[in-house]
Design a protein around this motif. Structure first.
Motif, PDB file in Angstrom:
ATOM      1  N   PRO A   1      -2.280  38.754 -32.710  1.00 19.04           N
ATOM      2  CA  PRO A   1      -2.797  37.474 -33.136  1.00 19.04           C
ATOM      3  C   PRO A   1      -3.803  36.897 -32.154  1.00 19.04           C
ATOM      4  N   ALA A   2      -3.516  37.005 -30.842  1.00 18.65           N
ATOM      5  CA  ALA A   2      -4.421  36.440 -29.872  1.00 18.65           C
ATOM      6  C   ALA A   2      -5.710  37.237 -29.801  1.00 18.65           C
ATOM      7  N   MET A   3      -5.571  38.540 -29.787  1.00 15.69           N
ATOM      8  CA  MET A   3      -6.733  39.381 -29.605  1.00 15.69           C
ATOM      9  C   MET A   3      -7.775  39.179 -30.697  1.00 15.69           C
ATOM     10  N   GLN A   4      -7.302  38.968 -31.917  1.00 14.75           N
ATOM     11  CA  GLN A   4      -8.249  38.828 -33.020  1.00 14.75           C
ATOM     12  C   GLN A   4      -9.226  37.682 -32.804  1.00 14.75           C
ATOM     13  N   GLN A   5      -8.737  36.615 -32.169  1.00 17.29           N
ATOM     14  CA  GLN A   5      -9.582  35.442 -32.070  1.00 17.29           C
ATOM     15  C   GLN A   5     -10.282  35.314 -30.742  1.00 17.29           C
ATOM     16  N   SER A   6      -9.972  36.244 -29.789  1.00 18.54           N
ATOM     17  CA  SER A   6     -10.384  35.968 -28.434  1.00 18.54           C
ATOM     18  C   SER A   6     -11.850  36.293 -28.150  1.00 18.54           C
ATOM     19  N   ALA A   7     -12.544  36.926 -29.115  1.00 16.66           N
ATOM     20  CA  ALA A   7     -13.907  37.329 -28.846  1.00 16.66           C
ATOM     21  C   ALA A   7     -14.778  36.143 -28.424  1.00 16.66           C
ATOM     22  N   GLU A   8     -14.627  34.991 -29.126  1.00 16.37           N
ATOM     23  CA  GLU A   8     -15.480  33.850 -28.780  1.00 16.37           C
ATOM     24  C   GLU A   8     -14.822  32.955 -27.740  1.00 16.37           C
ATOM     25  N   SER A   9     -13.654  33.325 -27.244  1.00 11.03           N
ATOM     26  CA  SER A   9     -12.916  32.456 -26.332  1.00 11.03           C
ATOM     27  C   SER A   9     -13.038  32.929 -24.899  1.00 11.03           C
ATOM     28  N   ASP A  10     -12.767  31.992 -23.963  1.00 13.16           N
ATOM     29  CA  ASP A  10     -12.733  32.370 -22.551  1.00 13.16           C
ATOM     30  C   ASP A  10     -11.407  33.028 -22.193  1.00 13.16           C
ATOM     31  N   CYS A  11     -10.408  32.837 -23.059  1.00 15.69           N
ATOM     32  CA  CYS A  11      -9.086  33.403 -22.758  1.00 15.69           C
ATOM     33  C   CYS A  11      -8.292  33.502 -24.060  1.00 15.69           C
ATOM     34  N   ASP A  12      -7.262  34.311 -24.018  1.00 17.13           N
ATOM     35  CA  ASP A  12      -6.348  34.356 -25.159  1.00 17.13           C
ATOM     36  C   ASP A  12      -5.458  33.124 -25.166  1.00 17.13           C
ATOM     37  N   VAL A  13      -5.041  32.716 -23.967  1.00 16.94           N
ATOM     38  CA  VAL A  13      -4.143  31.567 -23.852  1.00 16.94           C
ATOM     39  C   VAL A  13      -4.582  30.678 -22.701  1.00 16.94           C
ATOM     40  N   VAL A  14      -4.712  29.388 -22.978  1.00 17.71           N
ATOM     41  CA  VAL A  14      -4.856  28.441 -21.879  1.00 17.71           C
ATOM     42  C   VAL A  14      -3.526  27.693 -21.778  1.00 17.71           C
ATOM     43  N   VAL A  15      -3.038  27.550 -20.564  1.00 17.24           N
ATOM     44  CA  VAL A  15      -1.799  26.797 -20.362  1.00 17.24           C
ATOM     45  C   VAL A  15      -2.155  25.514 -19.629  1.00 17.24           C
ATOM     46  N   LEU A  16      -1.782  24.389 -20.223  1.00 20.53           N
ATOM     47  CA  LEU A  16      -2.132  23.087 -19.636  1.00 20.53           C
ATOM     48  C   LEU A  16      -0.935  22.573 -18.842  1.00 20.53           C
ATOM     49  N   GLY A  17      -1.013  22.719 -17.539  1.00 19.77           N
ATOM     50  CA  GLY A  17       0.070  22.245 -16.678  1.00 19.77           C
ATOM     51  C   GLY A  17       0.787  23.397 -16.018  1.00 19.77           C
ATOM     52  N   ALA A  18       0.940  23.324 -14.684  1.00 19.57           N
ATOM     53  CA  ALA A  18       1.515  24.458 -13.934  1.00 19.57           C
ATOM     54  C   ALA A  18       2.855  24.111 -13.309  1.00 19.57           C
ATOM     55  N   GLY A  19       3.677  23.347 -14.033  1.00 16.86           N
ATOM     56  CA  GLY A  19       5.061  23.146 -13.605  1.00 16.86           C
ATOM     57  C   GLY A  19       5.868  24.382 -13.963  1.00 16.86           C
ATOM     58  N   PRO A  20       7.195  24.325 -13.823  1.00 17.31           N
ATOM     59  CA  PRO A  20       8.020  25.501 -14.131  1.00 17.31           C
ATOM     60  C   PRO A  20       7.790  26.022 -15.552  1.00 17.31           C
ATOM     61  N   GLY A  21       7.571  25.122 -16.513  1.00 24.72           N
ATOM     62  CA  GLY A  21       7.300  25.552 -17.888  1.00 24.72           C
ATOM     63  C   GLY A  21       5.964  26.253 -17.972  1.00 24.72           C
ATOM     64  N   GLY A  22       4.933  25.619 -17.423  1.00 21.62           N
ATOM     65  CA  GLY A  22       3.571  26.140 -17.529  1.00 21.62           C
ATOM     66  C   GLY A  22       3.382  27.458 -16.802  1.00 21.62           C
ATOM     67  N   TYR A  23       3.867  27.533 -15.545  1.00 20.50           N
ATOM     68  CA  TYR A  23       3.613  28.802 -14.840  1.00 20.50           C
ATOM     69  C   TYR A  23       4.437  29.943 -15.434  1.00 20.50           C
ATOM     70  N   SER A  24       5.642  29.636 -15.925  1.00 21.45           N
ATOM     71  CA  SER A  24       6.428  30.710 -16.559  1.00 21.45           C
ATOM     72  C   SER A  24       5.718  31.212 -17.812  1.00 21.45           C
ATOM     73  N   ALA A  25       5.183  30.273 -18.604  1.00 22.39           N
ATOM     74  CA  ALA A  25       4.459  30.645 -19.826  1.00 22.39           C
ATOM     75  C   ALA A  25       3.244  31.503 -19.469  1.00 22.39           C
ATOM     76  N   ALA A  26       2.502  31.048 -18.460  1.00 21.17           N
ATOM     77  CA  ALA A  26       1.272  31.763 -18.079  1.00 21.17           C
ATOM     78  C   ALA A  26       1.606  33.179 -17.585  1.00 21.17           C
ATOM     79  N   PHE A  27       2.627  33.287 -16.751  1.00 23.84           N
ATOM     80  CA  PHE A  27       2.949  34.595 -16.169  1.00 23.84           C
ATOM     81  C   PHE A  27       3.500  35.546 -17.234  1.00 23.84           C
ATOM     82  N   ARG A  28       4.327  35.008 -18.120  1.00 21.74           N
ATOM     83  CA  ARG A  28       4.877  35.865 -19.182  1.00 21.74           C
ATOM     84  C   ARG A  28       3.742  36.348 -20.100  1.00 21.74           C
ATOM     85  N   ALA A  29       2.836  35.424 -20.429  1.00 21.74           N
ATOM     86  CA  ALA A  29       1.710  35.798 -21.298  1.00 21.74           C
ATOM     87  C   ALA A  29       0.878  36.890 -20.624  1.00 21.74           C
TER      88      ALA A  29
END
Ligand code: NAD
Length: 576
Positions: free
Chosen positions: A98-126
């Protein structure tokens, strides 16, 4: 078309041993097929093929040492081959379609807003799932409130307070220490060193995973872009998916002086500028009591004012009673069913007036800590520009996959609802990352533990007894007093309790809690029991080490099963 395959960027390693070669010349491979396994002293990683086709040569063997750019193999690329989107770290995971299909025009597949325990875990898992990730954080360090100005520094200070308290209590065992001499700068330094270790570690983890970290205030500018105000100016980040992990902030009460730095929130309290002579804590919840505990033991005369008729209103009262009892010995006053009606700035202190059942006369304080809850930051991110629904309190609604009303935008942590706890946020962050990567994942945890890290600790998980009563759920209770637990007595603590609640029909564990030193560690077993559908026999028949505090969990289960021998329980409850 023949193409060289070289070792991709593998982080800070320049000579890494090949421990496995997974392919041979003549093999047909797809893009992302693992070719080699490398092992450094820190990690094992696979090197995937960047292309699909037939390998014409494999030029390395087990035991060779390689670094970035070294030639590994040559490949005849298939006519219809497209290069792989990701590199070394995660070829074994399912392709994140799902992410790859749309990422051609994007700077990233996923942007995570906020680097608390929720945000950094999401970013690292992604990132581990092969997605290109940008993590945006407004502060110069990662880790959010929890690591920088919340859970972690408070626990460092609570440890110090605990040891001071313990040292004092040894007098009655015949061991006498002098009055503690406080070097506040050194104590602050210790607290900061703990924070720095963890936040520095996060920076390294982001780098190893090639997660790009952007520092600056972010807000949505469209459904597929975030605008970040960085030190170097405005940056627009176009994304295929977003995970909002923007957290919460302290609630501010109306009619308080606006610019008086003697009125602080938990961040201010954790700065530990000094130890004020008189301090008022508004709010007898988790933050209020943890900070009251620290400052009282360091030497402040601390009063706590609490609106409801108990400290920590969300917890069962039998668990709060021993906490209240100890708090009374270290605090000057605890006023329940009372609130602050006015705070005025004066040269010699903050003048505070009270209203309610136990309201005292107006008092003067050197410091007032406001700890009456937190509110989500949903109102600070221009959610409307992305079409994102935010309710009037600032919460964002999500489904079990952490998906908001905008299908490619996810939200996790404090901003999606109570409880506002780091471990809930990190769990949800991983769910969101996995869903974006195409996994069939959902948030289906049965319980989330809560711990108040005061002296004594109070902890609970799953259904509380009060909730069971309010919801009319029929339960059997097994309870074990720590006055009969040898380990606890050896620690000179007699007031602890461990209790477990079992469903009367199915026999399954519904919830449990404990109060006493390290109670927070005991609820882990209860949480596992709830997730596994354990009944009283499952827990009671699990051999617990003797003498430990965790034995009290086994014995509470035995009490419910009717097999307990360490206490005499009258016949009517004795089932076997
Ligand atoms: P809380 O909800 O735990 O406690 C706030 C307390 O303030 C409540 O007891 C409430 O009755 C009282 N209150 C509200 N208005 C008042 C008023 N006008 N006057 C007097 N009392 C008033 O909130 P918190 O302690 O600020 O913590 C915020 C969040 O952070 C919570 O969700 C908590 O779970 C989380 N947190 C968790 C931990 C931990 O896990 N150990 C530590 C700190 C914070």
């Amino acid at each position: 078309m023949s193409q060289d395959i070289r070792v991709p960027d593998i982080g800070d390693f320049d000579s890494v041993e090949i421990i496995e070669v997974l392919v041979a010349a003549g093999d047909q491979v797809d893009a992302e097929t693992a070719l080699l396994v490398l092992e450094s002293d820190k990690a094992t990683m696979e090197v995937p093929s960047p292309y699909g086709g037939t390998l014409s040569e494999v030029l390395v063997a087990v035991g060779d040492k390689v670094g970035q750019g070294d030639l590994i193999a040559r490949i005849e690329r298939a006519a219809d081959d497209k290069p792989a989107a990701s590199d070394a770290q995660s070829p074994t995971q399912p392709s994140p379609e799902p992410a790859m299909q749309q990422s051609a025009e994007s700077d990233c597949d996923v942007v995570v807003l906020g680097a608390g325990p929720g945000g950094y875990s999401a970013a690292f898992r992604a990132a581990d799932l092969g997605l290109r990730v940008i993590l945006v954080e407004r502060y110069p360090v990662l880790g959010g409130v929890c690591l920088n100005v919340g859970c972690i520094p408070s626990k460092a200070l609570l440890h110090t307070a605990h040891v001071i308290d313990q040292a004092k209590s040894l007098a009655k065992h015949g061991v006498q220490f002098g009055e503690p001499e406080l070097d506040i700068d050194k104590l602050r330094g210790f607290k900061q060193s703990v924070v720095d270790k963890l936040t520095g570690g996060l920076q390294g983890l982001a780098k190893q995973r090639k997660v790009e970290v952007v520092h600056g205030d972010a807000a949505f500018s469209s459904p597929h872009s975030l605008s970040v105000q960085t030190q170097d100016g405005q940056r627009e980040i176009r994304f295929a998916h977003a995970i909002v992990a923007a957290g919460s902030r302290s609630v501010v009460l109306p009619n308080l002086p606006a610019d008086d730095d003697r009125l602080i929130d938990s961040t201010g309290a954790l700065e530990l500028k000094d130890v004020p002579q008189r301090m008022l804590v508004i709010g007898g919840g988790i933050i209020g009591l943890e900070m009251a505990n620290v400052y009282a033991v360091l030497g402040s005369a601390v009063d706590v004012v609490e609106l409801s008729d108990t400290l920590v209103p969300g917890a069962d009262r039998d668990l709060i009673k021993p906490l209240h009892k100890h708090m009374k010995t270290i605090l000057s006053n605890i006023w329940l069913k009372t609130k602050v009606s006015q705070v005025e700035s004066a040269d010699d202190g903050l003048k505070v007036s009270f209203e309610g059942d136990q309201a005292p006369q107006p008092q003067s304080y050197d410091r007032v800590l406001l700890a009456v809850g937190r509110r989500p930051n949903g109102d600070l991110i221009n959610a409307e520009k992305a079409g994102l629904g935010v309710d009037e309190r600032g919460f964002i609604s999500v489904d079990r996959q952490m998906r908001t009303n905008v299908p490619h935008i996810f939200a996790i942590g404090d901003i999606v609802g109570q409880p506002m706890l780091a471990h809930k946020a990190s769990y949800q962050g991983k769910v969101a990352a996995e869903v974006i990567a195409g996994h069939k994942t959902a948030f289906d945890a049965h319980c989330i533990p809560s711990v108040v890290y005061t002296d004594p600790e109070v902890a609970w998980v799953g259904l509380t007894e009060q909730q069971a009563k309010d919801q009319g759920i029929a339960y059997d209770k097994g309870q074990f007093p720590w006055a009969a637990n040898g380990r606890s007595l050896g620690m000179d603590y007699q007031d602890g309790v461990t209790k477990l609640l079992f469903d009367q029909q199915s026999g399954r564990l519904l919830g449990g809690g404990a109060v006493g030193p390290n109670a927070g560690e005991l609820v882990a077993e209860m949480g596992l029991g709830i997730e596994f559908g354990a009944d009283a026999h499952d827990i009671g028949l699990t051999i617990h080490a003797h003498p430990t505090l965790s034995e009290s969990v086994g014995m509470a289960a035995e009490a419910a099963a009717g097999t307990l021998t360490d206490l005499y329980i009258p016949k009517k409850n004795n089932k076997s």
